[in-house]
Design a protein around this motif. Structure first.
Motif, PDB file in Angstrom:
ATOM      1  N   LYS A  11      41.363  35.927  47.980  1.00  0.00           N
ATOM      2  CA  LYS A  11      40.755  34.884  47.171  1.00  0.00           C
ATOM      3  C   LYS A  11      41.439  34.770  45.802  1.00  0.00           C
ATOM      4  O   LYS A  11      41.859  35.762  45.219  1.00  0.00           O
ATOM      5  CB  LYS A  11      39.259  35.157  46.954  1.00  0.00           C
ATOM      6  CG  LYS A  11      38.422  35.080  48.219  1.00  0.00           C
ATOM      7  CD  LYS A  11      38.183  33.634  48.630  1.00  0.00           C
ATOM      8  CE  LYS A  11      37.199  33.547  49.787  1.00  0.00           C
ATOM      9  NZ  LYS A  11      36.963  32.153  50.206  1.00  0.00           N
ATOM     10  N   PHE A  12      41.513  33.535  45.295  1.00  0.00           N
ATOM     11  CA  PHE A  12      41.959  33.305  43.928  1.00  0.00           C
ATOM     12  C   PHE A  12      40.682  33.212  43.099  1.00  0.00           C
ATOM     13  O   PHE A  12      39.923  32.251  43.200  1.00  0.00           O
ATOM     14  CB  PHE A  12      42.772  32.002  43.845  1.00  0.00           C
ATOM     15  CG  PHE A  12      43.389  31.751  42.502  1.00  0.00           C
ATOM     16  CD1 PHE A  12      44.636  32.266  42.197  1.00  0.00           C
ATOM     17  CD2 PHE A  12      42.725  30.995  41.547  1.00  0.00           C
ATOM     18  CE1 PHE A  12      45.217  32.037  40.949  1.00  0.00           C
ATOM     19  CE2 PHE A  12      43.291  30.759  40.303  1.00  0.00           C
ATOM     20  CZ  PHE A  12      44.541  31.273  40.005  1.00  0.00           C
TER      21      PHE A  12
ATOM     22  N   VAL B 256      38.298  32.828  39.929  1.00  0.00           N
ATOM     23  CA  VAL B 256      38.226  32.154  38.635  1.00  0.00           C
ATOM     24  C   VAL B 256      36.929  32.545  37.932  1.00  0.00           C
ATOM     25  O   VAL B 256      35.848  32.451  38.514  1.00  0.00           O
ATOM     26  CB  VAL B 256      38.267  30.618  38.807  1.00  0.00           C
ATOM     27  CG1 VAL B 256      38.116  29.911  37.456  1.00  0.00           C
ATOM     28  CG2 VAL B 256      39.551  30.190  39.500  1.00  0.00           C
TER      29      VAL B 256
ATOM     30  N   ALA C 223      35.706  22.379  43.296  1.00  0.00           N
ATOM     31  CA  ALA C 223      36.235  23.622  43.869  1.00  0.00           C
ATOM     32  C   ALA C 223      36.030  23.719  45.369  1.00  0.00           C
ATOM     33  O   ALA C 223      36.717  24.503  46.041  1.00  0.00           O
ATOM     34  CB  ALA C 223      35.604  24.819  43.167  1.00  0.00           C
TER      35      ALA C 223
ATOM     36  N   ASP D 106      38.992  23.652  47.884  1.00  0.00           N
ATOM     37  CA  ASP D 106      39.873  24.785  48.160  1.00  0.00           C
ATOM     38  C   ASP D 106      39.032  26.024  48.467  1.00  0.00           C
ATOM     39  O   ASP D 106      38.560  26.704  47.551  1.00  0.00           O
ATOM     40  CB  ASP D 106      40.794  25.057  46.962  1.00  0.00           C
ATOM     41  CG  ASP D 106      41.860  26.091  47.285  1.00  0.00           C
ATOM     42  OD1 ASP D 106      41.729  26.809  48.303  1.00  0.00           O
ATOM     43  OD2 ASP D 106      42.847  26.188  46.519  1.00  0.00           O
TER      44      ASP D 106
ATOM     45  N   VAL E   7      39.453  29.546  46.718  1.00  0.00           N
ATOM     46  CA  VAL E   7      39.070  29.789  45.329  1.00  0.00           C
ATOM     47  C   VAL E   7      37.628  30.294  45.273  1.00  0.00           C
ATOM     48  O   VAL E   7      36.726  29.693  45.853  1.00  0.00           O
ATOM     49  CB  VAL E   7      39.211  28.508  44.471  1.00  0.00           C
ATOM     50  CG1 VAL E   7      38.633  28.728  43.071  1.00  0.00           C
ATOM     51  CG2 VAL E   7      40.670  28.096  44.376  1.00  0.00           C
TER      52      VAL E   7
ATOM     53  N   VAL F  70      43.574  24.636  37.499  1.00  0.00           N
ATOM     54  CA  VAL F  70      43.375  25.877  38.266  1.00  0.00           C
ATOM     55  C   VAL F  70      44.321  25.908  39.470  1.00  0.00           C
ATOM     56  O   VAL F  70      44.970  26.917  39.746  1.00  0.00           O
ATOM     57  CB  VAL F  70      41.908  26.007  38.740  1.00  0.00           C
ATOM     58  CG1 VAL F  70      41.774  27.100  39.806  1.00  0.00           C
ATOM     59  CG2 VAL F  70      40.995  26.314  37.562  1.00  0.00           C
ATOM     60  N   GLU F  71      44.403  24.801  40.166  1.00  0.00           N
ATOM     61  CA  GLU F  71      45.284  24.716  41.339  1.00  0.00           C
ATOM     62  C   GLU F  71      46.754  24.874  40.964  1.00  0.00           C
ATOM     63  O   GLU F  71      47.531  25.494  41.699  1.00  0.00           O
ATOM     64  CB  GLU F  71      45.063  23.383  42.060  1.00  0.00           C
ATOM     65  CG  GLU F  71      43.718  23.268  42.773  1.00  0.00           C
ATOM     66  CD  GLU F  71      43.662  24.120  44.035  1.00  0.00           C
ATOM     67  OE1 GLU F  71      43.943  23.599  45.121  1.00  0.00           O
ATOM     68  OE2 GLU F  71      43.344  25.327  43.925  1.00  0.00           O
TER      69      GLU F  71
ATOM     70  N   LYS G  76      47.265  28.522  40.403  1.00  0.00           N
ATOM     71  CA  LYS G  76      47.230  29.200  41.705  1.00  0.00           C
ATOM     72  C   LYS G  76      48.577  29.073  42.435  1.00  0.00           C
ATOM     73  O   LYS G  76      49.024  30.009  43.114  1.00  0.00           O
ATOM     74  CB  LYS G  76      46.108  28.601  42.547  1.00  0.00           C
ATOM     75  CG  LYS G  76      45.934  29.202  43.935  1.00  0.00           C
ATOM     76  CD  LYS G  76      44.630  28.690  44.553  1.00  0.00           C
ATOM     77  CE  LYS G  76      44.486  29.125  46.010  1.00  0.00           C
ATOM     78  NZ  LYS G  76      45.087  28.194  46.947  1.00  0.00           N
TER      79      LYS G  76
END
Length: 307
Positions: free
Chosen positions: A28-29, A31, A54, A57, A60, A276-277, A280
């Motif tokens: 997982k990314f 945040v 969000a 994706d 995330v 954020v993307e 990532k």
């Protein structure tokens, strides 16, 4: 013997499942989303819009915190997010100056920071939002064009000392520029509807006549509206706010408020998630990603009405 083998096999499966879960979590990314205050109507609208964005994706994961308008508490929460080694932090700062140590600590830890809605006075970060001074300018321009000659006005300021409160007031004062207009009083309502109502109740007792109340957000403007309605003093008084909340838009449609300056919660949230993307994917994040304010009046209010 068979029982022992079954137990051993079950344990092995459990351990394997545990490692699989850990592997998924590691993929997982993560945040961290450090919110200013979950009690603020606009701030929560933006947080909810970020959650929606969000969903595009599934890789995330978001960890939320709420500072409840406490700058020190927000710094502690950012420390915790850094300790968790999140991949990025989105922060809605309680204060422009107060957030700097948190931004600098994240910089030192190599964690990218996105300041959402409010900038930071220092550190390296991406600002996503609208320039607060522009909201004040739009209010000032509207009042300059629409106030009667020799008008008397009142200004409901945001929380004293906060950067966005100062910027909205400055923008308004810079844009108004009419020597015939008198400002009777400038007092804080701390961005709160009940406080905006209380201050306006006091003004109604103190000033027999005034032509407008300009507020640094819609909650205070709506509090002022309630006080004026209760005192039967709404006629002939223009009210302006900031955020373009549904209640304010409905009040403009009803002819009870004159203006609100729309701050696009969904647009800001979407723009923040786009950054954020980028992070990532390992792409360089921009210094800022702006979402302009928009003035809402009776002439264009239908565009902002919720369907």
């Amino acid at each position: 013997m068979k029982t022992i083998l079954k137990v051993a096999l079950a344990c092995a499966v459990s351990v394997a499942a545990l490692f699989t879960t850990a592997a998924v979590a590691a993929d997982k990314f993560v945040v961290g989303y450090a919110n200013m205050a979950d009690t603020d109507v606009f701030v929560m609208a933006r947080k909810n819009a970020f959650i929606e964005a969000a969903k595009a994706d599934p890789d995330v994961e978001i960890n939320f915190t709420d500072a409840n308008n406490d700058a020190s508490k927000q710094l502690d929460q950012i420390d915790n997010l850094i300790a968790q080694k999140v991949n990025a932090i989105v922060v809605v700062p309680v204060d422009y100056e107060g957030i700097v140590p948190g931004v600098e600590k994240a910089n030192k830890a190599g964690i990218p920071i996105i300041a959402l809605g409010i900038q930071s006075a220092g550190g390296k970060y991406t600002f996503v939002g609208s320039k607060n001074i522009d909201a004040g300018v739009m209010q000032g321009e509207f009042m300059k064009a629409n106030l009667p000659k020799d008008a008397k006005i009142l200004y409901l300021q945001g929380t004293p000392g906060l950067y966005h409160s100062q910027e909205r007031l400055k923008g308004f004062q810079d844009a108004l520029q009419r020597p015939d207009v008198t400002t009777l009083a400038t007092l804080t309502g701390n961005y709160d509807r009940a406080e905006g109502m209380k201050v306006t109740e006091d003004w109604i007792q103190s000033f027999p006549q005034f032509d407008a109340i300009i507020a640094a957000n819609d909650q205070m403007a709506l509090g002022a509206l309630q006080a004026l309605q209760a005192a039967d003093r709404l006629k002939g008084v223009m009210i302006s706010g900031v955020d373009g909340t549904p209640d304010a838009v409905n009040a403009i449609k009803a002819g009870e408020m004159s203006q609100s300056v729309f701050q696009n919660a969904a647009g800001q949230a979407k723009a923040a998630f786009e950054v954020v993307e980028m992070i990532k994917k390992g792409e360089p994040a921009p210094a800022e990603k702006l979402v302009p304010f928009e003035s809402i009046t009776k002439d264009n209010v239908d565009k902002y009405m919720k369907k």
